[in-house]
Design an enzyme around this catalytic site. Sequence first.
Site, PDB file in Angstrom:
ATOM      1  N   LYS A 146       0.851  -1.194   0.000  1.00  0.00           N
ATOM      2  CA  LYS A 146       0.000   0.000   0.000  1.00  0.00           C
ATOM      3  C   LYS A 146       0.882   1.238   0.000  1.00  0.00           C
ATOM      4  O   LYS A 146       1.960   1.252   0.614  1.00  0.00           O
ATOM      5  CB  LYS A 146      -0.906   0.032   1.235  1.00  0.00           C
ATOM      6  CG  LYS A 146      -1.721   1.321   1.364  1.00  0.00           C
ATOM      7  CD  LYS A 146      -2.530   1.359   2.642  1.00  0.00           C
ATOM      8  CE  LYS A 146      -3.283   2.683   2.774  1.00  0.00           C
ATOM      9  NZ  LYS A 146      -4.108   2.761   3.996  1.00  0.00           N
ATOM     10  N   GLU A 209      -9.341  11.853  12.605  1.00  0.00           N
ATOM     11  CA  GLU A 209      -8.586  10.679  13.053  1.00  0.00           C
ATOM     12  C   GLU A 209      -7.717  10.958  14.272  1.00  0.00           C
ATOM     13  O   GLU A 209      -6.807  11.795  14.230  1.00  0.00           O
ATOM     14  CB  GLU A 209      -7.702  10.161  11.912  1.00  0.00           C
ATOM     15  CG  GLU A 209      -6.974   8.880  12.249  1.00  0.00           C
ATOM     16  CD  GLU A 209      -6.329   8.235  11.039  1.00  0.00           C
ATOM     17  OE1 GLU A 209      -5.716   7.171  11.204  1.00  0.00           O
ATOM     18  OE2 GLU A 209      -6.431   8.793   9.931  1.00  0.00           O
ATOM     19  N   GLY A 226      -9.974   3.459   4.564  1.00  0.00           N
ATOM     20  CA  GLY A 226     -11.139   3.049   3.788  1.00  0.00           C
ATOM     21  C   GLY A 226     -12.180   4.143   3.869  1.00  0.00           C
ATOM     22  O   GLY A 226     -12.695   4.429   4.952  1.00  0.00           O
ATOM     23  N   GLU A 253      -7.581  -2.626   3.123  1.00  0.00           N
ATOM     24  CA  GLU A 253      -6.813  -1.412   3.395  1.00  0.00           C
ATOM     25  C   GLU A 253      -6.868  -1.070   4.882  1.00  0.00           C
ATOM     26  O   GLU A 253      -5.860  -0.677   5.492  1.00  0.00           O
ATOM     27  CB  GLU A 253      -7.358  -0.251   2.560  1.00  0.00           C
ATOM     28  CG  GLU A 253      -6.622   1.054   2.775  1.00  0.00           C
ATOM     29  CD  GLU A 253      -7.216   2.223   1.989  1.00  0.00           C
ATOM     30  OE1 GLU A 253      -6.836   3.367   2.297  1.00  0.00           O
ATOM     31  OE2 GLU A 253      -8.049   1.984   1.085  1.00  0.00           O
ATOM     32  N   ALA A 316      -2.084   4.361   7.286  1.00  0.00           N
ATOM     33  CA  ALA A 316      -3.224   5.172   6.858  1.00  0.00           C
ATOM     34  C   ALA A 316      -2.794   6.419   6.106  1.00  0.00           C
ATOM     35  O   ALA A 316      -3.540   6.930   5.266  1.00  0.00           O
ATOM     36  CB  ALA A 316      -4.078   5.562   8.068  1.00  0.00           C
ATOM     37  N   GLU A 389     -11.835  10.586  -4.620  1.00  0.00           N
ATOM     38  CA  GLU A 389     -11.757  10.558  -3.156  1.00  0.00           C
ATOM     39  C   GLU A 389     -11.006  11.780  -2.628  1.00  0.00           C
ATOM     40  O   GLU A 389     -11.410  12.398  -1.644  1.00  0.00           O
ATOM     41  CB  GLU A 389     -11.073   9.278  -2.682  1.00  0.00           C
ATOM     42  CG  GLU A 389     -10.975   9.171  -1.168  1.00  0.00           C
ATOM     43  CD  GLU A 389     -10.397   7.852  -0.700  1.00  0.00           C
ATOM     44  OE1 GLU A 389      -9.607   7.846   0.270  1.00  0.00           O
ATOM     45  OE2 GLU A 389     -10.729   6.806  -1.308  1.00  0.00           O
ATOM     46  N   LYS A 393     -12.372  14.807  -0.139  1.00  0.00           N
ATOM     47  CA  LYS A 393     -11.704  15.180   1.111  1.00  0.00           C
ATOM     48  C   LYS A 393     -11.338  16.661   1.148  1.00  0.00           C
ATOM     49  O   LYS A 393     -11.281  17.258   2.226  1.00  0.00           O
ATOM     50  CB  LYS A 393     -10.468  14.303   1.312  1.00  0.00           C
ATOM     51  CG  LYS A 393     -10.817  12.854   1.648  1.00  0.00           C
ATOM     52  CD  LYS A 393      -9.591  11.971   1.708  1.00  0.00           C
ATOM     53  CE  LYS A 393      -9.959  10.550   2.114  1.00  0.00           C
ATOM     54  NZ  LYS A 393      -8.786   9.639   2.082  1.00  0.00           N
TER      55      LYS A 393
END
Length: 414
Positions: A146, A209, A226, A253, A316, A389, A393
């Site tokens: 990743k 987060e 995700g 993920e 992440a 995505e 964001k």
Amino acid sequence: MLRYDAPTAAEAAKLMEQYRSGSSFFFSSPRKTLLTHGEYSRLSIPSGNDNRSLPERVAELLGAAKQAGRTEAVVVGAIPFNTLQPANLFIPLTAQWYDLLQFTTGEAPERPQISGYEVQPVPGPAQFKQGVDRVLELIRQDVLQKAVLSRTLYIHLPQALQIPQILYHLAYYHAHGYTFAVPLLPELSLSTSPDAIASTRTLFGASPELLVTKKGLRIQANPLAGSAARSEDPVEDERRAAALLSSAKDRYEHAVVIDAVAVALQPYCSKLDVPPGPSLIQTKAMWHLSTEINGVLKDDAVTSLDLALAMHPTPAICGTPSDAARNVIQEIEPFDRGFYSGAVGWLDANGDGEWAVTIRCAETEGQFMRVFAGAGIVTGSDADAELAETSAKFRTILAAMGLNEQQPMTLKEE
């Protein structure tokens, strides 16, 4: 002086009126709110022969403050994505603690209405998608599992932003997240004296987060990985949430991140509770897969900063394996992340503290601003979807400034 009265709820509008650009640090979470003013002492940039770790240097800063009679000093600020770069950490002159922010019932905050701005995406959409395809090729070659690729919007504004107004909007719509503003030192060049006057450069945002929080022996982390964009249609929004929760690609993920966080925290803990599967959390713009991890430390001397650095950077915001992902990010991303995807928060003299991952954020100075967003690339990722995505964001910050994405912006492709 420092204020450590019994915390009370703070009326948001009045608290924001006390914020001073260039000298105030602001951090609100679901647990408490902190507003500081001024600077008592700052973590210096280490010299080439200084081999002390960041926690050791911060402990020395707090120790010096304690010897000077500031027994309840708190360190606040931001840690960069690349921990080889200098951290922006300092002890403020004054610190005011509160419980949760209170907002006037039924009255959404006003937003600035900005027009006449220019936006330059870096990298441009086509280049970003090429980067995604490059990562997917490296995944197929087993170079990594990743990597998180990000992009920025460089925005030229007609006038400087009013940070208190933006913070109010962010905190109102992201009450379950972490709203922050950090004064940053001017970036030094060979022609700039270290004694230059403090700048009004500010890092701000509303992160969903939690990297880690610590109180005594108890710790908590809440990794997210995700994501899916929200929809204004309730039926479609519910469908997107369900699709995210059942997505094999997104659950994989997410699992990569949770495994890495658990491995990083386990050596410090006598007990660590990791749920078997993710749940959903929502922000105004996004759905996220979320896992809340709780632990009990073996040793209270371990600080929240120790734990934050043990995990940072998590998959992440970087990828896995970490070294391979960092190399790919450096190869592909045409800009320096700086404090984006680092950590922002505070640490007190007891080692307790709270650190959020520095996402859904921007840096601003004068009439210029950089907004950041990223997406995790794993097997099954699609370049168009990852680009979309990042666009979703961006909306967290753009909406707080009253930038209407439905109206055409002046776009400058690289």
